[in-house]
Design a protein around this motif. Structure first.
Motif, PDB file in Angstrom:
ATOM      1  N   THR A 200       0.823  -1.213   0.000  1.00 28.37           N
ATOM      2  CA  THR A 200       0.000   0.000   0.000  1.00 28.37           C
ATOM      3  C   THR A 200       0.860   1.267   0.000  1.00 28.37           C
ATOM      4  OG1 THR A 200      -0.146  -0.409   2.362  1.00 28.37           O
ATOM      5  CG2 THR A 200      -2.104  -0.886   1.055  1.00 28.37           C
TER       6      THR A 200
ATOM      7  N   GLN B  97       8.209   9.274  -4.001  1.00 28.04           N
ATOM      8  CA  GLN B  97       7.914  10.659  -3.590  1.00 28.04           C
ATOM      9  C   GLN B  97       9.104  11.060  -2.727  1.00 28.04           C
ATOM     10  OE1 GLN B  97       4.326  10.940  -1.110  1.00 28.04           O
ATOM     11  NE2 GLN B  97       5.443  12.280   0.226  1.00 28.04           N
TER      12      GLN B  97
ATOM     13  N   THR C 181      12.292  13.869   1.490  1.00 32.43           N
ATOM     14  CA  THR C 181      13.024  14.051   2.739  1.00 32.43           C
ATOM     15  C   THR C 181      14.536  14.043   2.509  1.00 32.43           C
ATOM     16  OG1 THR C 181      11.228  12.991   3.896  1.00 32.43           O
ATOM     17  CG2 THR C 181      13.331  13.108   5.061  1.00 32.43           C
TER      18      THR C 181
ATOM     19  N   GLY D  43      12.526  16.282   7.007  1.00 29.96           N
ATOM     20  CA  GLY D  43      11.410  15.772   6.226  1.00 29.96           C
ATOM     21  C   GLY D  43      10.157  16.576   6.490  1.00 29.96           C
TER      22      GLY D  43
ATOM     23  N   VAL E 259      10.538  20.986   4.729  1.00 23.78           N
ATOM     24  CA  VAL E 259      11.201  20.734   3.444  1.00 23.78           C
ATOM     25  C   VAL E 259      11.671  22.033   2.796  1.00 23.78           C
ATOM     26  CG1 VAL E 259      10.012  18.547   2.994  1.00 23.78           C
ATOM     27  CG2 VAL E 259       9.012  20.638   2.162  1.00 23.78           C
TER      28      VAL E 259
ATOM     29  N   SER F 255      10.944   5.998   0.142  1.00 22.87           N
ATOM     30  CA  SER F 255      10.219   4.757   0.411  1.00 22.87           C
ATOM     31  C   SER F 255       9.886   4.044  -0.877  1.00 22.87           C
ATOM     32  CB  SER F 255       8.938   5.064   1.178  1.00 22.87           C
ATOM     33  OG  SER F 255       9.271   5.427   2.501  1.00 22.87           O
TER      34      SER F 255
ATOM     35  N   SER G 120      11.069  27.794   0.729  1.00 23.10           N
ATOM     36  CA  SER G 120      10.076  27.130  -0.125  1.00 23.10           C
ATOM     37  C   SER G 120       9.978  27.790  -1.492  1.00 23.10           C
ATOM     38  CB  SER G 120       8.700  27.194   0.537  1.00 23.10           C
ATOM     39  OG  SER G 120       8.652  26.331   1.624  1.00 23.10           O
TER      40      SER G 120
ATOM     41  N   ARG H 250       7.076  26.734  -7.289  1.00 27.98           N
ATOM     42  CA  ARG H 250       5.758  26.259  -6.824  1.00 27.98           C
ATOM     43  C   ARG H 250       5.806  24.766  -6.468  1.00 27.98           C
ATOM     44  NH1 ARG H 250       2.383  29.127  -4.704  1.00 27.98           N
ATOM     45  NH2 ARG H 250       0.582  27.983  -5.516  1.00 27.98           N
TER      46      ARG H 250
ATOM     47  N   VAL I   5       6.289  23.104  -3.496  1.00 27.43           N
ATOM     48  CA  VAL I   5       5.533  22.628  -2.324  1.00 27.43           C
ATOM     49  C   VAL I   5       4.039  22.647  -2.634  1.00 27.43           C
ATOM     50  CG1 VAL I   5       4.935  23.094   0.087  1.00 27.43           C
ATOM     51  CG2 VAL I   5       7.307  23.289  -0.664  1.00 27.43           C
TER      52      VAL I   5
ATOM     53  N   LEU J 292       0.458  14.940  -1.282  1.00 30.29           N
ATOM     54  CA  LEU J 292       0.373  14.769   0.169  1.00 30.29           C
ATOM     55  C   LEU J 292      -1.068  14.503   0.591  1.00 30.29           C
ATOM     56  CD1 LEU J 292       2.816  17.567   1.434  1.00 30.29           C
ATOM     57  CD2 LEU J 292       3.248  15.118   1.204  1.00 30.29           C
TER      58      LEU J 292
ATOM     59  N   THR K 129      -1.629  10.779  -0.258  1.00 28.59           N
ATOM     60  CA  THR K 129      -0.897   9.816   0.580  1.00 28.59           C
ATOM     61  C   THR K 129      -1.399   9.879   2.026  1.00 28.59           C
ATOM     62  OG1 THR K 129       0.891  11.426   0.817  1.00 28.59           O
ATOM     63  CG2 THR K 129       1.210   9.690  -0.816  1.00 28.59           C
TER      64      THR K 129
ATOM     65  N   HIS L  48      -4.478   7.766   2.073  1.00 23.06           N
ATOM     66  CA  HIS L  48      -4.075   6.345   2.073  1.00 23.06           C
ATOM     67  C   HIS L  48      -3.576   5.926   3.452  1.00 23.06           C
ATOM     68  CE1 HIS L  48      -3.874   4.799  -2.196  1.00 23.06           C
ATOM     69  NE2 HIS L  48      -4.148   6.067  -2.423  1.00 23.06           N
TER      70      HIS L  48
ATOM     71  N   GLU M 281       4.584  11.111   6.266  1.00 16.96           N
ATOM     72  CA  GLU M 281       3.523  11.939   5.662  1.00 16.96           C
ATOM     73  C   GLU M 281       3.051  13.047   6.592  1.00 16.96           C
ATOM     74  OE1 GLU M 281       2.731  11.722   2.434  1.00 16.96           O
ATOM     75  OE2 GLU M 281       4.418  10.354   2.587  1.00 16.96           O
TER      76      GLU M 281
ATOM     77  N   VAL N 201       3.228  18.395  13.139  1.00 13.78           N
ATOM     78  CA  VAL N 201       3.309  19.119  11.857  1.00 13.78           C
ATOM     79  C   VAL N 201       1.914  19.236  11.237  1.00 13.78           C
ATOM     80  CG1 VAL N 201       4.152  18.919   9.471  1.00 13.78           C
ATOM     81  CG2 VAL N 201       5.734  18.638  11.372  1.00 13.78           C
TER      82      VAL N 201
HETATM   83  C1  MFK Z   1       0.095   3.625   3.537  1.00 18.68           C
HETATM   84  C2  MFK Z   1       0.412   5.001   3.187  1.00 18.68           C
HETATM   85  C3  MFK Z   1       1.784   5.151   2.967  1.00 18.68           C
HETATM   86  C4  MFK Z   1       2.273   6.463   2.520  1.00 18.68           C
HETATM   87  C5  MFK Z   1       3.681   6.244   2.168  1.00 18.68           C
HETATM   88  C6  MFK Z   1       4.454   7.394   1.772  1.00 18.68           C
HETATM   89  C7  MFK Z   1       5.865   7.169   2.043  1.00 18.68           C
HETATM   90  C8  MFK Z   1       6.659   8.377   1.719  1.00 18.68           C
HETATM   91  C9  MFK Z   1       7.464   8.797   2.852  1.00 18.68           C
HETATM   92  C10 MFK Z   1       7.697  10.273   2.774  1.00 18.68           C
HETATM   93  O1  MFK Z   1       7.901  10.844   1.767  1.00 18.68           O
HETATM   94  S1  MFK Z   1       7.625  11.019   4.245  1.00 18.68           S
HETATM   95  C11 MFK Z   1       7.806  12.737   3.876  1.00 18.68           C
HETATM   96  C12 MFK Z   1       6.555  13.362   4.030  1.00 18.68           C
HETATM   97  N1  MFK Z   1       6.768  14.770   4.239  1.00 18.68           N
HETATM   98  C13 MFK Z   1       5.756  15.513   4.566  1.00 18.68           C
HETATM   99  O2  MFK Z   1       4.644  15.070   4.707  1.00 18.68           O
HETATM  100  C14 MFK Z   1       6.028  16.975   4.745  1.00 18.68           C
HETATM  101  C15 MFK Z   1       5.576  17.431   6.099  1.00 18.68           C
HETATM  102  N2  MFK Z   1       5.629  18.881   6.132  1.00 18.68           N
HETATM  103  C16 MFK Z   1       4.562  19.627   5.775  1.00 18.68           C
HETATM  104  O3  MFK Z   1       3.509  19.119   5.413  1.00 18.68           O
HETATM  105  C17 MFK Z   1       4.751  21.073   5.878  1.00 18.68           C
HETATM  106  O4  MFK Z   1       3.569  21.630   6.357  1.00 18.68           O
HETATM  107  C18 MFK Z   1       5.097  21.718   4.505  1.00 18.68           C
HETATM  108  C19 MFK Z   1       6.313  21.056   3.914  1.00 18.68           C
HETATM  109  C20 MFK Z   1       3.961  21.609   3.498  1.00 18.68           C
HETATM  110  C21 MFK Z   1       5.385  23.153   4.828  1.00 18.68           C
HETATM  111  O5  MFK Z   1       6.059  23.790   3.767  1.00 18.68           O
HETATM  112  P1  MFK Z   1       5.943  25.334   3.581  1.00 18.68           P
HETATM  113  O6  MFK Z   1       6.774  25.689   2.409  1.00 18.68           O
HETATM  114  O7  MFK Z   1       6.169  26.066   4.850  1.00 18.68           O
HETATM  115  O8  MFK Z   1       4.441  25.459   3.142  1.00 18.68           O
HETATM  116  P2  MFK Z   1       3.542  26.730   3.025  1.00 18.68           P
HETATM  117  O9  MFK Z   1       4.346  27.967   2.734  1.00 18.68           O
HETATM  118  O10 MFK Z   1       2.620  26.778   4.163  1.00 18.68           O
HETATM  119  O11 MFK Z   1       2.674  26.352   1.765  1.00 18.68           O
HETATM  120  C22 MFK Z   1       3.208  26.412   0.455  1.00 18.68           C
HETATM  121  C23 MFK Z   1       2.035  26.192  -0.484  1.00 18.68           C
HETATM  122  O12 MFK Z   1       1.615  24.829  -0.373  1.00 18.68           O
HETATM  123  C24 MFK Z   1       0.814  27.023  -0.138  1.00 18.68           C
HETATM  124  O13 MFK Z   1       0.160  27.282  -1.365  1.00 18.68           O
HETATM  125  P3  MFK Z   1      -0.020  28.783  -1.881  1.00 18.68           P
HETATM  126  O14 MFK Z   1       1.368  29.283  -2.065  1.00 18.68           O
HETATM  127  O15 MFK Z   1      -0.794  28.645  -3.133  1.00 18.68           O
HETATM  128  O16 MFK Z   1      -0.744  29.521  -0.791  1.00 18.68           O
HETATM  129  C25 MFK Z   1      -0.016  26.092   0.693  1.00 18.68           C
HETATM  130  O17 MFK Z   1      -1.381  26.405   0.649  1.00 18.68           O
HETATM  131  C26 MFK Z   1       0.255  24.771   0.006  1.00 18.68           C
HETATM  132  N3  MFK Z   1       0.106  23.683   0.957  1.00 18.68           N
HETATM  133  C27 MFK Z   1       0.921  23.356   1.982  1.00 18.68           C
HETATM  134  N4  MFK Z   1       0.444  22.299   2.625  1.00 18.68           N
HETATM  135  C28 MFK Z   1      -0.704  21.969   2.010  1.00 18.68           C
HETATM  136  C29 MFK Z   1      -0.913  22.846   0.948  1.00 18.68           C
HETATM  137  N5  MFK Z   1      -1.973  22.743   0.147  1.00 18.68           N
HETATM  138  C30 MFK Z   1      -2.860  21.765   0.397  1.00 18.68           C
HETATM  139  N6  MFK Z   1      -2.717  20.890   1.412  1.00 18.68           N
HETATM  140  C31 MFK Z   1      -1.660  20.956   2.224  1.00 18.68           C
HETATM  141  N7  MFK Z   1      -1.546  20.087   3.215  1.00 18.68           N
END
Ligand code: MFK
Length: 635
Positions: free
Chosen positions: A187, A229, A232, A237, A240, A266, A290, A345, A347, A354, A357, A360, A488, A493
């Motif tokens: 998954t 994806q 990190t 991570g 970013v 991953s 960013s 653009r 992020v 994001l 995932t 999921h 994720e 966070v």
């Molecule tokens: C079974 C399932 C398994 C899944 C497996 C996946 C394995 C993969 C393992 C990995 O890759 S782990 C790494 C995962 N890393 C993360 O999840 C990152 C965690 N950090 C965040 O989520 C931070 O909040 C973030 C990096 C997004 C913060 O970055 P910024 O540059 O400070 O974000 P900022 O300035 O708030 O937002 C930039 C833009 O992105 C904005 O858009 P606009 O410029 O148009 O206003 C935000 O609105 C948009 N944005 C940020 N987070 C969003 C988002 N839009 C929608 N949803 C969100 N969650």
């Protein structure tokens, strides 16, 4: 004559059976036995060891009781809530028969493959026998079968075929929910594959990603691709924006070469990836933060010499769980890539991935809970203690019932987010739906991640010591659950992400939350059996509203300290409303009502409770730090 039957007839002829069975044999006296010299034969006069009862080697007596194992049955047929939910919202025979057949396959075939993935983890072969660097990630045959199965069953494709319109995501995620605990963590690549397809669809399916899109969403195993994806890096991570060092050097043909180090990638055996990097200008300079990040698409391929093009696999990670799946450190050393977002653009563009995932992740969390509850329930019908089956011990049943309530809540919360995603993707989402989807995505991910660890841990305990035994397969469930709150986006966070979307929408996401939760309650107002639950959720909504009004007047640090409790409050209140709504459906069962009532007995609005205790006041942060380091408060 086989060796076994020869031994048996000899024993019978020589009276061994008689001497062993008639009276309890004496202990075998090793020291009193005279052993023949090695290489010599025993004289004919010497009595047989067996006849004297002095067997030199004999099976130890371990008693005759063998505990029956818990049995995995068809996870679709066993799940009353899943079937009820689908009967209510997606009453299509085609979906039912597909889910039923898939459930059968999961129980009878796929679950064993999942086990094989666990006991045959991937390994990295750096060099071929002649010293050539190859960086092969060798995976089990079961892992490869999972890939083919995923394509055939349309585990990604369903979300893009949209055969069931706005309910297609619910259908897809129901299948993944059935699959997840038996999938050997397949998954994970599917989550990223789905996320990559979503990103591509949102930016436009055209060159250079059109071929990739068709491969990510195909049902043909031979064409199916998975995606990574790679977000990190060593510096972080979560953050970013400041942690990404990878640079993208523009090439004359419009493509880029990526140079950097990805610290956690991953399912690294993927066929392609989406990744973030900083575009260099002509002088090699980049923009920090960013604003300097763009999103790139790269294929993972090998040259004629067998080497990965532009990538070195540094090592595989040695992880607590998710061992079935390769997670690697990668040196990007000139990886050819294409920029697919506007410059800077990155992020915002990967945010679509994001969202997918994280959904999921929540499905996997709810599915892990469901699996352990199913197995524990089955085991309780087979295990006797203190004179009766576990299922007849009220305290044991109370524990399982509490796990069941958590599982039901998690399921309805995540399915509602899937419903909203489906509405958005089929163009029928209202503004309210869009706000809810943005708010509830981090909420469902962070809340179900925590629930999964607690419920699966409790589940292991319900098997007693056997829950701690590796080859029962149970400990792996707990190990794999632990990652769900980490990757994720960690709980904190994501709690901050909740605050961010409240602020960026000027509170509109909260307005949507209150409006929809109230409308769910209104639908149940005539069901008297649910009235204690309705009253509790209604009161929690009022408390939450009061909290929001007070918090809006306080300094930013106040809200930050409240962020986690706020997210938990949103999850508990909304889940309570969903449980009530489901229980008010005309075909709901008495268990649906009971689950709603039980859920709503807990503190539904911990952020108001903690606020009343002044937990977010300005003096709290230094006190917390002083407690952690046990030093006097400074200043
Ligand atoms: C079974 C399932 C398994 C899944 C497996 C996946 C394995 C993969 C393992 C990995 O890759 S782990 C790494 C995962 N890393 C993360 O999840 C990152 C965690 N950090 C965040 O989520 C931070 O909040 C973030 C990096 C997004 C913060 O970055 P910024 O540059 O400070 O974000 P900022 O300035 O708030 O937002 C930039 C833009 O992105 C904005 O858009 P606009 O410029 O148009 O206003 C935000 O609105 C948009 N944005 C940020 N987070 C969003 C988002 N839009 C929608 N949803 C969100 N969650």
């Amino acid at each position: 004559m086989s060796v076994c039957s020869a031994l048996l007839s000899r024993r019978a002829a020589g009276g061994v059976c008689r001497s062993l069975c008639a009276v309890p044999p004496s202990l075998i006296h090793i020291r009193s036995a005279r052993l023949a010299e090695p290489g010599t034969r025993r004289s004919e006069e010497e009595p047989l060891w067996e006849e004297t009862g002095n067997l030199p080697f004999s099976r130890a007596k371990i008693g005759s009781f063998i505990q029956e194992r818990p049995v995995l049955k068809n996870p679709f047929l066993e799940d009353a809530l899943l079937r009820g939910y689908l009967r209510r919202h997606l009453p299509h025979e085609a979906a039912f028969s597909d889910l039923c057949a898939f459930g059968e396959r999961v129980a009878n075939e796929v679950d064993e493959w999942g086990r094989e993935c666990e006991i045959t983890p991937p390994r990295l072969v750096h060099f071929d026998p002649w010293g050539r660097r190859v960086d092969h990630i060798v995976t089990s045959s079961a892992w490869k079968r999972m890939k083919d199965l995923s394509a055939q069953e349309g585990l990604v494709a369903i979300g893009y075929e949209r055969s069931f319109g706005e309910w297609s995501r619910v259908y897809q995620m129901s299948k993944l929910y059935i699959f997840s605990p038996s999938s050997g963590l397949y998954t994970c690549p599917l989550a990223m594959t789905d996320g990559a397809a979503k990103v591509i669809q949102s930016i436009g399916v055209s060159w250079p990603v059109d071929e990739a899109y068709s491969r990510l969403t195909t049902r043909q195993p031979e064409r199916f691709w998975t995606s990574g994806q790679w977000m990190t890096e060593r510096q972080g991570g979560s953050d970013v924006g400041s942690g990404t060092e990878t640079v993208a050097a523009p090439q004359a043909d419009g493509s880029y070469k990526l140079h950097g180090f990805k610290w956690f990638t991953s399912a690294t055996d993927a066929d392609m990836t989406l990744t973030l990097a900083r575009e260099q200008d002509r002088s090699g300079a980049t923009t920090p933060g960013s604003r300097g990040l763009s999103l790139f698409y790269a294929e993972v391929s090998r040259g004629e010499d067998g080497r990965l093009k532009g990538i070195e696999v540094q090592r595989l990670k040695d992880k607590l769980g998710t061992r079935q799946m390769p997670t690697a450190e990668l040196l990007l050393d000139g990886l050819q890539a294409h920029r697919i977002s506007e410059e800077g653009r990155g992020v915002a563009s990967i945010a679509n991935m994001l969202t997918i995932t994280r959904i999921h992740n929540s499905i996997s969390a709810a599915a892990a809970m469901r699996r352990v509850v199913q197995l524990a329930g089955d085991y309780a019908t087979r295990r006797t203690a203190f004179g009766k089956l576990l299922k007849d011990h009220p305290l044991h049943m109370q524990t399982l019932a509490r796990m069941e309530v958590e599982t039901r809540g998690a399921f309805l919360l995540v399915m509602d987010v899937c419903r909203l995603l489906g509405r958005e993707e089929s163009g029928v989402a209202t503004e309210l739906d869009a706000h809810l989807l943005r708010l509830l995505t981090p909420v469902v991910k962070l809340y179900t991640g925590k629930q999964a660890v607690a419920v699966v841990s409790e589940g292991l305990e319900s098997f007693g010591g056997q829950g701690y035994i590796e080859d029962t397969g149970l400990p792996g469930l707990l190990r794999d659950a632990q990652v769900l709150s980490i990757w994720e986006g960690t709980t904190n966070v994501l709690s901050l992400d909740v605050l961010r979307c409240v602020a960026r929408s000027s509170g509109m996401v909260l307005h949507a939350f209150f409006t929809h939760a109230k409308s769910l309650l209104a639908g149940a107002s005539s069901v008297s059996s649910l009235s204690p639950a309705v009253t509790a959720v209604d009161a929690a909504l009022s408390e939450l509203k009061d909290f929001v009004q007070v918090a809006a007047t306080r300094e930013p640090g106040y809200l930050e300290l409240a962020a986690r409790d706020l997210a938990f409050s949103l999850a508990r209140i909304y889940t309570g409303a969903l449980l009530i709504d489901h229980a008010s459906w005309k075909e709901a069962s008495s268990s649906d009502t009971y689950a709603a009532l039980r859920w709503c007995e807990q503190d539904l609005c911990p952020v108001a409770t903690q606020q009343a205790r002044r937990c977010y006041d300005p003096n709290t942060a230094p006190l917390d730090a002083a407690l952690v380091y046990d030093r006097p408060v400074q200043g």
